[in-house]
Design a protein around this motif. Structure first.
Motif, PDB file in Angstrom:
ATOM      1  N   ARG A  86      53.493   1.304  35.436  1.00  0.00           N
ATOM      2  CA  ARG A  86      54.903   1.346  35.850  1.00  0.00           C
ATOM      3  C   ARG A  86      55.752   2.151  34.867  1.00  0.00           C
TER       4      ARG A  86
ATOM      5  N   VAL B 100      56.567  -5.117  33.162  1.00  0.00           N
ATOM      6  CA  VAL B 100      56.421  -3.664  33.213  1.00  0.00           C
ATOM      7  C   VAL B 100      55.165  -3.287  32.434  1.00  0.00           C
TER       8      VAL B 100
ATOM      9  N   LEU C 194      62.875  -8.768  30.861  1.00  0.00           N
ATOM     10  CA  LEU C 194      61.948  -7.656  31.005  1.00  0.00           C
ATOM     11  C   LEU C 194      60.818  -7.812  30.004  1.00  0.00           C
TER      12      LEU C 194
ATOM     13  N   ARG D 167      68.582 -10.441  33.007  1.00  0.00           N
ATOM     14  CA  ARG D 167      67.218 -10.322  33.519  1.00  0.00           C
ATOM     15  C   ARG D 167      66.275 -10.321  32.322  1.00  0.00           C
TER      16      ARG D 167
ATOM     17  N   ALA E 216      56.652 -14.260  37.973  1.00  0.00           N
ATOM     18  CA  ALA E 216      57.593 -13.164  38.206  1.00  0.00           C
ATOM     19  C   ALA E 216      57.808 -12.941  39.703  1.00  0.00           C
TER      20      ALA E 216
ATOM     21  N   GLU F 198      60.937  -9.238  35.186  1.00  0.00           N
ATOM     22  CA  GLU F 198      60.309  -7.961  35.514  1.00  0.00           C
ATOM     23  C   GLU F 198      59.192  -7.661  34.533  1.00  0.00           C
TER      24      GLU F 198
END
Length: 79
Positions: free
Chosen positions: A74, A70, A46, A44, A61, A68
């Motif tokens: 978050r 962020v 990030l 993944r 996304a 992800e």
């Protein structure tokens, strides 16, 4: 008892401008350099950014399941 292992590659930006698609492209390039046999499923991606993300990156996304973004909200409050 079974465990699930997930591999991820991340990048953190502490700039005054929102993170955008070039940051995602950099992570995609790094993921492409990994030997598939050693990581199993594709990692993944990030992205961490104190200034948030561009609309283009957020839409990308939302479209994909492997990215992800962020942001500070978050990071500190969860989601």
């Amino acid at each position: 008892m079974s465990t699930v292992t997930e591999t991820a590659i991340g990048e953190a930006k502490g700039t005054l401008t929102p993170g955008g698609l070039p940051h995602l492209e950099c992570l995609e390039h790094l993921r492409g350099l990994l030997p598939g046999a050693r990581v199993g499923a594709p990692p993944r991606l990030l992205l961490f950014a104190g200034s948030g993300f561009t609309g283009d990156l957020r839409r990308e996304a939302d479209r994909r399941g492997d990215v992800e973004p962020v942001d500070l909200h978050r990071m500190y409050r969860g989601e």
